[in-house]
Design a protein around this motif. Structure first.
Motif, PDB file in Angstrom:
ATOM      1  N   ASN A 214     -12.366   1.716   5.894  1.00  0.00           N
ATOM      2  CA  ASN A 214     -11.089   1.360   5.280  1.00  0.00           C
ATOM      3  C   ASN A 214     -10.918  -0.152   5.322  1.00  0.00           C
ATOM      4  O   ASN A 214     -11.825  -0.878   5.747  1.00  0.00           O
TER       5      ASN A 214
ATOM      6  N   ARG B 160       1.144  -8.198   4.299  1.00  0.00           N
ATOM      7  CA  ARG B 160       1.971  -7.037   3.898  1.00  0.00           C
ATOM      8  C   ARG B 160       3.434  -7.387   3.649  1.00  0.00           C
ATOM      9  O   ARG B 160       4.205  -6.603   3.088  1.00  0.00           O
TER      10      ARG B 160
ATOM     11  N   LYS C 219     -16.587  13.686  20.575  1.00  0.00           N
ATOM     12  CA  LYS C 219     -15.120  13.763  20.670  1.00  0.00           C
ATOM     13  C   LYS C 219     -14.610  13.794  22.109  1.00  0.00           C
ATOM     14  O   LYS C 219     -13.439  13.550  22.351  1.00  0.00           O
TER      15      LYS C 219
ATOM     16  N   ARG D  23     -10.359  -1.691  -1.235  1.00  0.00           N
ATOM     17  CA  ARG D  23     -10.177  -2.990  -0.566  1.00  0.00           C
ATOM     18  C   ARG D  23     -11.360  -3.281   0.360  1.00  0.00           C
ATOM     19  O   ARG D  23     -11.809  -4.426   0.476  1.00  0.00           O
TER      20      ARG D  23
ATOM     21  N   HIS E 225       0.840  -1.215   0.000  1.00  0.00           N
ATOM     22  CA  HIS E 225       0.000   0.000   0.000  1.00  0.00           C
ATOM     23  C   HIS E 225       0.860   1.243   0.000  1.00  0.00           C
ATOM     24  O   HIS E 225       0.631   2.169   0.774  1.00  0.00           O
TER      25      HIS E 225
ATOM     26  N   HIS F 236      -9.097   7.464   6.336  1.00  0.00           N
ATOM     27  CA  HIS F 236      -7.826   7.096   5.693  1.00  0.00           C
ATOM     28  C   HIS F 236      -7.138   8.370   5.233  1.00  0.00           C
ATOM     29  O   HIS F 236      -7.791   9.295   4.777  1.00  0.00           O
ATOM     30  N   ARG F 237      -5.803   8.377   5.361  1.00  0.00           N
ATOM     31  CA  ARG F 237      -5.063   9.574   4.973  1.00  0.00           C
ATOM     32  C   ARG F 237      -5.132   9.799   3.461  1.00  0.00           C
ATOM     33  O   ARG F 237      -5.135  10.930   2.998  1.00  0.00           O
TER      34      ARG F 237
ATOM     35  N   GLY G 170     -11.690   1.599  12.028  1.00  0.00           N
ATOM     36  CA  GLY G 170     -11.953   1.010  10.721  1.00  0.00           C
ATOM     37  C   GLY G 170     -12.504   2.016   9.740  1.00  0.00           C
ATOM     38  O   GLY G 170     -12.799   1.681   8.595  1.00  0.00           O
ATOM     39  N   PHE G 171     -12.640   3.266  10.206  1.00  0.00           N
ATOM     40  CA  PHE G 171     -13.093   4.345   9.320  1.00  0.00           C
ATOM     41  C   PHE G 171     -11.989   5.378   9.139  1.00  0.00           C
ATOM     42  O   PHE G 171     -11.188   5.607  10.051  1.00  0.00           O
TER      43      PHE G 171
ATOM     44  N   ARG H 124     -15.937  14.983   6.774  1.00  0.00           N
ATOM     45  CA  ARG H 124     -14.518  14.665   7.013  1.00  0.00           C
ATOM     46  C   ARG H 124     -14.028  13.545   6.093  1.00  0.00           C
ATOM     47  O   ARG H 124     -12.903  13.056   6.242  1.00  0.00           O
TER      48      ARG H 124
ATOM     49  N   ASP I  97      -9.673  -2.126   7.205  1.00  0.00           N
ATOM     50  CA  ASP I  97      -9.756  -2.833   8.498  1.00  0.00           C
ATOM     51  C   ASP I  97     -11.174  -2.984   9.032  1.00  0.00           C
ATOM     52  O   ASP I  97     -11.383  -3.679  10.032  1.00  0.00           O
TER      53      ASP I  97
ATOM     54  N   ASN J  80       2.695   3.703   3.390  1.00  0.00           N
ATOM     55  CA  ASN J  80       2.001   3.739   4.682  1.00  0.00           C
ATOM     56  C   ASN J  80       3.033   3.724   5.806  1.00  0.00           C
ATOM     57  O   ASN J  80       4.229   3.558   5.574  1.00  0.00           O
TER      58      ASN J  80
ATOM     59  N   LEU K  35      -3.883   2.761  15.235  1.00  0.00           N
ATOM     60  CA  LEU K  35      -4.238   3.682  14.144  1.00  0.00           C
ATOM     61  C   LEU K  35      -3.866   3.097  12.789  1.00  0.00           C
ATOM     62  O   LEU K  35      -4.233   3.623  11.750  1.00  0.00           O
ATOM     63  N   HIS K  36      -3.074   2.016  12.809  1.00  0.00           N
ATOM     64  CA  HIS K  36      -2.579   1.397  11.561  1.00  0.00           C
ATOM     65  C   HIS K  36      -3.074  -0.048  11.499  1.00  0.00           C
ATOM     66  O   HIS K  36      -4.263  -0.274  11.535  1.00  0.00           O
TER      67      HIS K  36
ATOM     68  N   LEU L  61     -14.419   5.999  15.447  1.00  0.00           N
ATOM     69  CA  LEU L  61     -15.088   4.909  14.738  1.00  0.00           C
ATOM     70  C   LEU L  61     -13.980   4.115  14.036  1.00  0.00           C
ATOM     71  O   LEU L  61     -13.573   4.446  12.922  1.00  0.00           O
TER      72      LEU L  61
END
Ligand code: SDX
Length: 392
Positions: free
Chosen positions: A325, A352, A259, A279, A193, A270-271, A267-268, A320, A327, A196, A227-228, A265
């Motif tokens: 994503n 990976r 917040k 995917r 990917h 992506h940069r 799994g939601f 936003r 995951d 990353n 976060l990854h 959330l």
């Protein structure tokens, strides 16, 4: 067909390097390995064939794939002394640090540890592709206090890994072809990917001349963060927490939007992908097919679908550009395969691996490569004189 893509150099988005391995268009939701669309590879290819493509740049002929497969299937065995390492870890150890330790340990058996000579580089490539699944399965079995199984060269790459993970010496392991194909596709989707966090880590460590094993072990550490790659475990824990507490989707979504609690959330977002992660769409289809056939697993799937639906119709998320994503749905399938949630990121690692190796090779074999040395914006005190301690 090849173009210079200049990235703005800002915090979080550094123009890292040039690479010919993977192309991503985040706005259009495009992901291609060596020019081949991920959708076509997920439908027609296998993980080993895609690994060959990512590593060497071309889809293999039948003979090349047979040789690649043979080389890997004959390298699954670990040095017996390595097996002792697993007994040192507490039973409750998270498998990612255990895997990172195992890959670091592999480097102590590599002689010479660093060599760009073709034969050695190929050997290290095969050994890593072959022995990381063995390390993963051994770490899992050790965490359960169960006996490990030696690899079986007569089995395919995925079948061998599943048997080492779930098989026991006292009875034959039954291969479930649906599970094998689903894991094959999931590993294809994770194969690379571009830059990353973990792949950039592998490149950064490798740029100092560190060997392939040590560079990949550093990638495992980077991938373990929630976060990854650790997000697939965090998604399942988020869904289980909602199911077990009876928290409604609306209440949870409001908590995310408030917040205050810092709850995301998982799994939601992506940069790079700002409309959809191609995917995630493929995983979602497989999740639906597999989980509907397995009673009891579709409860969390229904919760995940309801969460996605709620987010898609909520300005907080759409403004936003937050969409599922890779995951978001993968953990549901891994769980249906029988893996505990702390093994999900290990499965991400196996997927990976060809990407990490390909990036390390691409960079190490490029004579123009220089050691990575990012700059910073200094925000501290500019200058001051030393004050003796009795005057502080
Ligand atoms: C992977 O880079 C890769 O290619 C990674 C990967 C790969 O294949 O290697 O694709 C694999 O790591 C996928 C990502 C898995 N991580 C998660 O699912 C964790 C949850 N997602 C977030 O933490 C976040 O979306 C990131 C880390 C994925 C991306 O973060 P960014 O790009 O730095 O975005 P950001 O944190 O600056 O967020 C922008 C806004 C913020 O709100 P405001 O401050 O503008 O009000 O969106 C919000 C964030 O608070 N936001 C979220 C959110 N993600 C971002 N709000 C709630 N839930 C989320 N998941």
């Amino acid at each position: 067909t090849t173009g210079d893509v200049t990235l703005d150099v800002g915090f979080g988005n550094t123009a890292a390097c040039r690479s010919a391995i993977t192309y991503i268009d985040g706005d259009a939701g495009i992901l291609r390995y060596r020019g081949y669309p991920i959708e076509q590879l997920a439908e027609h290819s296998t993980f080993l064939e895609t690994s060959y493509l990512v590593l060497y740049g071309e889809l293999p002929t039948a003979a090349q794939l047979a040789e690649f497969t043979e080389r890997i299937s004959t390298h699954h065995l670990l040095d017996e002394r390595l097996k002792e390492m697993f007994r040192l870890f507490p039973r409750r150890s998270h498998p990612m640090p255990v895997l990172a330790a195992g890959i670091n340990a592999l480097s102590t058996f590599a002689m010479p540890p660093v060599s760009l000579e073709e034969k050695t580089l190929e050997q290290q490539t095969y050994r890593l592709m072959a022995q990381v699944p063995t390390l993963a399965a051994y770490g899992y079995k050790n965490s359960l206090g169960l006996p490990t199984l030696y690899p079986d060269e007569s089995l395919g790459y995925i079948e061998n890994f599943l048997r080492m993970s779930f098989g026991v010496p006292s009875r034959p392991y039954e291969i479930d072809d649906t599970i094998v194909r689903a894991l094959d596709v999931l590993l294809i989707l994770h194969a690379d990917h571009e830059q990353n966090c973990s792949t950039s880590t592998v490149r950064m460590v490798g740029s100092s001349g560190a060997n392939l094993y040590l560079s990949v072990a550093a990638g495992v550490s980077a991938l373990s963060g929630p976060l990854h790659g650790g997000a697939n475990q965090a998604v399942i824990e988020m869904l289980q927490q909602m199911r077990d507490t009876g928290e409604s989707v609306a209440t949870f979504v409001q908590k995310v939007k408030d917040k205050k609690s810092g709850v995301k959330l998982m799994g939601f977002g992506h940069r790079i992908y700002k409309n959809f992660d191609p995917r995630a769409q493929i995983v979602k289809r497989h999740a639906d097919a597999i989980l509907r056939e397995r009673p009891g697993h579709d409860e969390l799937l229904d919760l995940a679908l309801a969460l996605e639906e709620a987010a898609r119709s909520d300005d907080y998320f759409t403004e936003r550009k937050l969409y599922p994503n890779v995951d978001f749905y993968t953990g549901l399938i891994y769980q249906a395969m029988g893996f505990p949630s702390n093994m999900f990121t290990v499965l991400f690692t196996i997927g990976r691996l060809p990407g990490w190796i390909a990036h390390w090779r691409e960079q190490s074999l490029d004579p123009a490569t220089k050691i990575g040395r990012p700059r910073q914006v200094y925000t501290g005190v500019v200058q001051r004189d030393y004050v003796p301690s009795d005057q502080r």
